[in-house]
Design a protein around this motif. Structure first.
Motif, PDB file in Angstrom:
ATOM      1  N   GLU A 117       3.828  11.197   2.495  1.00 55.14           N
ATOM      2  CA  GLU A 117       4.740  11.478   1.381  1.00 55.14           C
ATOM      3  C   GLU A 117       4.985  10.298   0.437  1.00 55.14           C
ATOM      4  OE1 GLU A 117       7.303  14.654   2.402  1.00 55.14           O
ATOM      5  OE2 GLU A 117       5.358  14.946   3.372  1.00 55.14           O
ATOM      6  N   ALA A 118       4.404   9.138   0.687  1.00 56.56           N
ATOM      7  CA  ALA A 118       4.704   7.982  -0.179  1.00 56.56           C
ATOM      8  C   ALA A 118       4.005   8.108  -1.526  1.00 56.56           C
ATOM      9  CB  ALA A 118       4.311   6.686   0.505  1.00 56.56           C
ATOM     10  N   GLY A 119       2.855   8.759  -1.560  1.00 56.90           N
ATOM     11  CA  GLY A 119       2.106   8.886  -2.813  1.00 56.90           C
ATOM     12  C   GLY A 119       0.915   7.955  -2.843  1.00 56.90           C
ATOM     13  N   GLU A 120      -0.138   8.393  -3.535  1.00 48.35           N
ATOM     14  CA  GLU A 120      -1.431   7.695  -3.574  1.00 48.35           C
ATOM     15  C   GLU A 120      -1.340   6.275  -4.121  1.00 48.35           C
ATOM     16  OE1 GLU A 120      -4.721   8.300  -2.628  1.00 48.35           O
ATOM     17  OE2 GLU A 120      -3.613   9.764  -1.415  1.00 48.35           O
ATOM     18  N   ARG A 121      -0.397   6.022  -5.045  1.00 48.74           N
ATOM     19  CA  ARG A 121      -0.318   4.721  -5.719  1.00 48.74           C
ATOM     20  C   ARG A 121       0.892   3.910  -5.262  1.00 48.74           C
ATOM     21  NH1 ARG A 121      -4.404   2.481  -7.082  1.00 48.74           N
ATOM     22  NH2 ARG A 121      -3.453   1.317  -8.782  1.00 48.74           N
ATOM     23  N   ALA A 122       1.540   4.320  -4.176  1.00 47.19           N
ATOM     24  CA  ALA A 122       2.732   3.606  -3.701  1.00 47.19           C
ATOM     25  C   ALA A 122       2.361   2.208  -3.209  1.00 47.19           C
ATOM     26  CB  ALA A 122       3.409   4.400  -2.589  1.00 47.19           C
ATOM     27  N   GLU A 123       3.291   1.257  -3.382  1.00 48.18           N
ATOM     28  CA  GLU A 123       3.063  -0.146  -3.030  1.00 48.18           C
ATOM     29  C   GLU A 123       3.984  -0.584  -1.887  1.00 48.18           C
ATOM     30  OE1 GLU A 123       1.998  -2.457  -6.976  1.00 48.18           O
ATOM     31  OE2 GLU A 123       3.963  -1.521  -7.177  1.00 48.18           O
ATOM     32  N   VAL A 124       3.572  -1.628  -1.170  1.00 49.75           N
ATOM     33  CA  VAL A 124       4.462  -2.330  -0.239  1.00 49.75           C
ATOM     34  C   VAL A 124       5.071  -3.481  -1.048  1.00 49.75           C
ATOM     35  CG1 VAL A 124       4.690  -3.518   1.976  1.00 49.75           C
ATOM     36  CG2 VAL A 124       2.863  -1.812   1.659  1.00 49.75           C
ATOM     37  N   PRO A 125       6.386  -3.438  -1.333  1.00 49.66           N
ATOM     38  CA  PRO A 125       6.976  -4.431  -2.248  1.00 49.66           C
ATOM     39  C   PRO A 125       6.974  -5.840  -1.660  1.00 49.66           C
ATOM     40  CG  PRO A 125       8.677  -3.005  -1.310  1.00 49.66           C
ATOM     41  CD  PRO A 125       7.361  -2.452  -0.842  1.00 49.66           C
ATOM     42  N   ASP A 126       6.769  -6.816  -2.539  1.00 49.69           N
ATOM     43  CA  ASP A 126       6.741  -8.231  -2.137  1.00 49.69           C
ATOM     44  C   ASP A 126       8.162  -8.681  -1.778  1.00 49.69           C
ATOM     45  OD1 ASP A 126       6.587 -10.976  -1.974  1.00 49.69           O
ATOM     46  OD2 ASP A 126       5.449 -11.224  -3.834  1.00 49.69           O
TER      47      ASP A 126
END
Ligand code: 4NP
Length: 159
Positions: A117-126
């Motif tokens: 459910e996060a989405g194809e372009r979701a990021e792990v934030p710095d």
């Protein structure tokens, strides 16, 4: 053996957390003869350093250890790994810049695309310049994404 390399900017916060979480799941599930994991950073700033103390503390509170010392991602890593999992769009650009051909480019994916459910372009934030809650968030994202990655491999690579 299916070989995964996690990549972030410094190789001291996000990618060592992802590596430690996936290694823990590999050990827990007895997948050590099928799946191996490493990590690297696109930048050279922290080469030779252990993971950030805040990442180590967050992992330790949950019973996980973080491995290794920081190293820089190189073009040869495209030959050493089947999948190169980047944390954010900037890491993705930096890694793709080192790719030699389409085969290299195909190996690069956003790690968080495996989080349900996060989405194809979701990021792990710095989390580097933020507070402790950012490290907790990174750990949670890595855990959900690593579980999703194993499910993906079980369905697509190990059927
Ligand atoms: P990482 O976090 O990419 O998750 O390891 C960072 C570590 C160091 C820096 C930035 C992000 N830095 O600017 O030194």
């Amino acid at each position: 053996m299916f070989r995964v390399c996690f990549v972030c900017l410094g190789n001291i916060c996000r990618s060592p957390t992802a590596e430690g979480v996936l290694q823990h799941l590999i050990d827990e599930r007895g997948l050590g003869d099928r799946l191996s994991v490493d990590s690297a950073g696109t930048a050279a700033y922290h080469i030779g350093k252990r993971p950030d103390a805040r990442s180590i503390a967050t992992a330790k509170r949950r019973g996980f250890e973080l491995p290794g010392v920081a190293r820089q991602f190189t073009t040869e890593d495209f030959d050493r790994f089947d999948l190169i999992l980047v944390m954010d769009h900037s890491n993705e650009q930096n890694v793709l810049r080192l790719a030699r051909d389409e085969r290299d480019r195909q190996k690069v994916r956003l790690f968080r695309a495996f989080e349900p459910e996060a989405g194809e372009r979701a990021e792990v934030p710095d989390p580097y310049y933020g507070g402790d809650e950012g490290f907790e968030e990174v750990f949670d994202i890595c855990e959900r994404s690593a579980r999703g990655l194993i499910e993906y491999l079980e369905a697509r690579e190990w059927r």
